[in-house]
Scaffold this active site. Sequence first.
Site, short mmCIF file in Angstrom:
data_model
loop_
_atom_site.label_atom_id
_atom_site.label_comp_id
_atom_site.label_asym_id
_atom_site.label_seq_id
_atom_site.Cartn_x
_atom_site.Cartn_y
_atom_site.Cartn_z
N ASP A 7 -9.30 24.33 -36.89
CA ASP A 7 -9.85 23.41 -35.90
C ASP A 7 -11.34 23.71 -35.82
O ASP A 7 -11.74 24.71 -35.24
CB ASP A 7 -9.17 23.64 -34.54
CG ASP A 7 -9.72 22.71 -33.46
OD1 ASP A 7 -10.09 21.57 -33.78
OD2 ASP A 7 -9.78 23.15 -32.30
N GLU A 67 -8.63 19.70 -39.06
CA GLU A 67 -8.59 18.57 -38.13
C GLU A 67 -9.90 17.81 -38.29
O GLU A 67 -10.97 18.41 -38.29
CB GLU A 67 -8.44 19.05 -36.68
CG GLU A 67 -8.37 17.90 -35.71
CD GLU A 67 -8.10 18.33 -34.27
OE1 GLU A 67 -8.46 17.56 -33.37
OE2 GLU A 67 -7.52 19.41 -34.07
N ASP A 140 -8.11 26.36 -29.09
CA ASP A 140 -8.58 26.09 -30.45
C ASP A 140 -7.62 26.65 -31.49
O ASP A 140 -7.39 26.04 -32.54
CB ASP A 140 -9.99 26.70 -30.64
CG ASP A 140 -10.97 26.17 -29.63
OD1 ASP A 140 -11.45 25.04 -29.81
OD2 ASP A 140 -11.23 26.87 -28.64
#
Length: 164
Positions: A7, A67, A140
Amino acid sequence: MRIMGIDPGLATMGWGVIDENSNAPEFVASGVIQTLPSETLPRRLCLIDEQVEELIALFQPGAIVFEQLFFAKNVTTAFTVGAARGVAIARCARYTQALYEYTPMQIKQAVVGYGKADKHQVQRMTQLLLKLPEIIRPDDAADAVAAALTHYQSGRFGALHIMK
């Protein structure tokens, strides 16, 4: 196969690793890479590069999932997070070409079954799917594990999400 999810972030970059087993995904580890705002941007990017390299060496993933970034308002944040993401992608590309990316909506759809699910729903389903005693923290890291789960859930269709 081992799947690492990332992420992207400059101050906090989440990471998560799962193993793909025949009957269910298995949680391996998760955490964050943190950089301090007091450091210069080049130094922060170097720290991210070094720590992603260490994670790759430690976990040796067969696939790495990112992501996709989505920003609506803050252009400055988009540029710095984009730089951090670029450094991570470049480091991962030195290791493997098995790099994939999913949008936040695709991740929510794959993990929860609803593309507009909220963060807590994604975290709770990630916990349930991996049979963990508690929700992964910080957020996260949980997001990175959800990205890895998305690739696991994609199965043979994961090739459609290879980074180009």
